[in-house]
Scaffold this active site. Structure first.
Site, mmCIF file in Angstrom:
data_model
loop_
_atom_site.group_PDB
_atom_site.id
_atom_site.type_symbol
_atom_site.label_atom_id
_atom_site.label_comp_id
_atom_site.label_asym_id
_atom_site.label_seq_id
_atom_site.Cartn_x
_atom_site.Cartn_y
_atom_site.Cartn_z
ATOM 1 N N ASP A 93 0.850 -1.187 0.000
ATOM 2 C CA ASP A 93 0.000 0.000 0.000
ATOM 3 C C ASP A 93 0.888 1.240 0.000
ATOM 4 O OD1 ASP A 93 -2.354 1.441 -0.032
ATOM 5 O OD2 ASP A 93 -2.567 1.439 2.143
ATOM 6 N N TYR B 278 1.111 5.745 -0.654
ATOM 7 C CA TYR B 278 0.686 6.963 0.050
ATOM 8 C C TYR B 278 0.825 8.085 -0.971
ATOM 9 C CZ TYR B 278 0.611 9.663 4.538
ATOM 10 O OH TYR B 278 0.307 10.459 5.622
ATOM 11 N N HIS C 36 -3.605 14.085 0.694
ATOM 12 C CA HIS C 36 -3.853 13.206 1.855
ATOM 13 C C HIS C 36 -2.655 13.246 2.806
ATOM 14 C CE1 HIS C 36 -5.043 9.710 4.191
ATOM 15 N NE2 HIS C 36 -3.919 9.097 3.889
ATOM 16 N N ARG D 53 1.679 15.475 13.045
ATOM 17 C CA ARG D 53 2.835 16.363 13.245
ATOM 18 C C ARG D 53 2.481 17.755 12.726
ATOM 19 N NH1 ARG D 53 4.342 11.935 10.584
ATOM 20 N NH2 ARG D 53 4.146 13.157 8.696
ATOM 21 N N GLU E 201 -10.393 3.975 3.890
ATOM 22 C CA GLU E 201 -9.541 4.735 2.971
ATOM 23 C C GLU E 201 -9.933 4.356 1.552
ATOM 24 O OE1 GLU E 201 -5.382 4.181 3.952
ATOM 25 O OE2 GLU E 201 -5.487 5.738 5.510
ATOM 26 N N GLU F 200 -9.237 3.941 -2.134
ATOM 27 C CA GLU F 200 -8.021 3.773 -2.936
ATOM 28 C C GLU F 200 -8.359 3.015 -4.220
ATOM 29 O OE1 GLU F 200 -4.664 2.275 -0.754
ATOM 30 O OE2 GLU F 200 -5.287 3.218 1.125
ATOM 31 N N ASP G 117 -8.917 0.422 2.292
ATOM 32 C CA ASP G 117 -7.877 0.089 3.274
ATOM 33 C C ASP G 117 -8.383 0.517 4.657
ATOM 34 O OD1 ASP G 117 -5.486 -0.395 4.602
ATOM 35 O OD2 ASP G 117 -4.606 1.512 3.990
ATOM 36 N N ARG H 23 -7.511 4.259 13.440
ATOM 37 C CA ARG H 23 -6.616 5.403 13.641
ATOM 38 C C ARG H 23 -6.007 5.444 15.037
ATOM 39 N NH1 ARG H 23 -5.610 6.250 8.499
ATOM 40 N NH2 ARG H 23 -7.430 6.918 7.303
ATOM 41 N N GLN I 94 -3.311 2.885 15.073
ATOM 42 C CA GLN I 94 -2.244 3.397 14.189
ATOM 43 C C GLN I 94 -1.393 4.458 14.888
ATOM 44 O OE1 GLN I 94 -3.853 5.021 10.556
ATOM 45 N NE2 GLN I 94 -1.853 5.416 9.635
ATOM 46 N N TYR J 239 2.574 3.324 15.068
ATOM 47 C CA TYR J 239 3.176 3.542 13.746
ATOM 48 C C TYR J 239 4.654 3.909 13.743
ATOM 49 C CZ TYR J 239 3.419 8.689 13.430
ATOM 50 O OH TYR J 239 3.746 9.999 13.586
ATOM 51 N N LYS K 159 -4.025 -1.819 10.264
ATOM 52 C CA LYS K 159 -4.425 -1.956 8.870
ATOM 53 C C LYS K 159 -4.689 -3.404 8.468
ATOM 54 C CE LYS K 159 -3.161 2.322 7.319
ATOM 55 N NZ LYS K 159 -3.947 3.192 6.432
ATOM 56 N N THR L 277 -8.837 -5.729 4.440
ATOM 57 C CA THR L 277 -8.793 -4.788 3.318
ATOM 58 C C THR L 277 -9.801 -5.305 2.302
ATOM 59 O OG1 THR L 277 -6.423 -4.467 3.676
ATOM 60 C CG2 THR L 277 -7.307 -3.711 1.574
ATOM 61 N N THR M 287 -4.739 6.525 -0.014
ATOM 62 C CA THR M 287 -5.988 7.286 -0.006
ATOM 63 C C THR M 287 -5.988 8.341 -1.107
ATOM 64 O OG1 THR M 287 -6.045 6.990 2.368
ATOM 65 C CG2 THR M 287 -7.507 8.668 1.458
ATOM 66 N N GLU N 9 -9.726 12.974 7.422
ATOM 67 C CA GLU N 9 -9.674 14.295 6.791
ATOM 68 C C GLU N 9 -11.041 14.978 6.761
ATOM 69 O OE1 GLU N 9 -7.354 14.412 2.974
ATOM 70 O OE2 GLU N 9 -7.202 12.279 3.384
HETATM 71 MN MN MN Z 1 -3.972 3.141 2.744
#
Ligand code: MN
Length: 371
Positions: free
Chosen positions: A89, A91, A96, A105, A161, A163, A195, A199, A202, A206, A215, A219, A309, A323
């Site tokens: 997967d 990004y 996104h 962050r 997500e 995708e 996906d 959260r 995650q 992560y 994740k 899926t 995403t 989002e």
């Molecule tokens: Mn994904």
């Protein structure tokens, strides 16, 4: 303009349950055509490796001109179309990556590598399920309070997500990279991918190695694979203008509208949450394939490379709740994240005046309670 996803110009490939036996098939409008005996079974892998898609479609069109026996799509149970050996997967949406990065962050949303390498991680192939399979809310470890130990229990921040996934057709030998300008020759076609992402799990797990149990609990993919010949009229030039290293040079994007719909347990009809376009991705599919193999890593027929995403510049085009939320549904319900009983429906299609509409069908999944 036609309204079906599956005009004769499309002819996607899938596998359905023919009285307990997997049969390879194609879709034509609201029907499916059984291709048993035409192509190797029980999955599409061998056909995907062979590359004779265009010739096969010519034979199908000839058959459809005569008196082909069709099965109503609503009566058919679709199965996993492919035996997926490996799943990666990416990004690839900078919109996104920027919006999500800002949540984790705030002072440093986009990391310095983003514009130079397509960021990705190896996902889990064995927990990929076909559209319609219920998705159980995962249990996991989270830490809501930085001054207290983590706790274990059902995820409270379950997300989808939106995708697209590229299925590899012809693979490459270990040690032999695929050049960016030949990469699409190795792609059999695209499907929809959800996906599912926890959260809260995650956020705690992560760093430093990336997503893991947040994740890999499930899926979902759509049952139909739309092949590249059908998408040919919808190839467009990528809008990206930043410099790129020579081995990743490519500008082939695809004009594919993508949508997320939600139907809560209290709603009769689903409501659309977002609409975006695959052409807004920062990295192209060919760049993902070229990057993945640039170190000599081998891809095999049936491997799945998901885009990440798909979010555009506008907030209404964001492909996940992280989002979009908070959102209000037409019946007054609100959502920050998914509740048990929510059904998420992904759709995608290409549409332009003078061209046939080419659609992907749907990728559905209902959230069921954690154990
Ligand atoms: Mn994904």
């Amino acid at each position: 303009m036609n309204t079906t996803d599956f005009p004769i110009e499309n002819l996607p490939f899938g596998v359905f349950d023919a009285d307990g036996e997997p049969h390879v098939c194609t879709a034509i409008e609201d029907n499916i055509l059984d291709l048993h005996g035409w192509l190797p079974e029980p999955a599409l892998n061998a056909f995907m490796a062979s590359g004779d898609v265009v010739e096969t479609k010519q034979r199908i069109r000839k058959l459809l001109d005569t008196n082909a026996e069709l099965i109503p799509m609503r009566d058919a149970t679709m199965l996993m179309p492919v035996r997926i050996g490996d799943y990666t997967d990416f990004y690839a949406s900078i919109h996104h990556a920027t919006r999500v990065g800002a949540k984790f962050r705030p002072d440093n949303p986009l990391l310095p590598n983003y514009k130079w390498i397509p960021i990705g991680y190896h996902g889990r192939a064995s927990s990929i399920v076909v559209s319609g399979t219920p998705v159980k809310r995962p249990n996991g470890q989270t830490r809501d309070d930085a001054n207290a130990p983590p706790t274990f229990g059902p995820s409270k921040r379950l997300d989808y997500e939106l995708e697209l996934g590229a299925f590899i057709g012809r693979g490459n030998a270990l040690g032999t990279p695929i050049a960016a300008n030949e990469a699409l020759d190795h792609v059999f076609g695209f499907c929809l991918v959800n996906d599912w992402s926890a959260r809260d799990i995650q956020a705690w797990e992560y760093q430093p190695l990336g997503p893991f149990l947040a994740k890999n609990f499930a899926t979902s993919i759509s049952p139909w694979i739309v092949t590249l010949d059908a998408l040919e009229p919808y190839r467009v030039q990528s809008q990206r203008e930043d410099p790129v290293l020579p081995h990743l040079a490519d500008d082939v994007a695809f004009d594919i509208t993508v949508e997320v719909w939600l139907r809560s347990a209290k709603m009769n009809e689903p409501v659309r949450l977002s609409r975006g376009n695959f052409r807004d991705m920062y990295w192209t599919v060919a760049q993902l394939v070229a990057h993945h193999t640039s170190n000599g890593c081998n891809l095999q027929p049936g491997d799945l490379l998901a885009s990440g995403t798909i979010s555009g510049p506008a907030k209404e085009s964001a492909g996940c709740l992280l989002e979009l939320s908070p959102i209000e549904l037409p019946n007054g319900e609100t959502r920050n994240f998914l509740e048990d009983g929510d059904e998420v429906i992904l759709r995608a299609y290409c549409e332009r005046d003078g061209l046939p509409r080419i659609g992907f069908g749907e990728c559905r999944g209902v959230i069921t309670p954690a154990l």
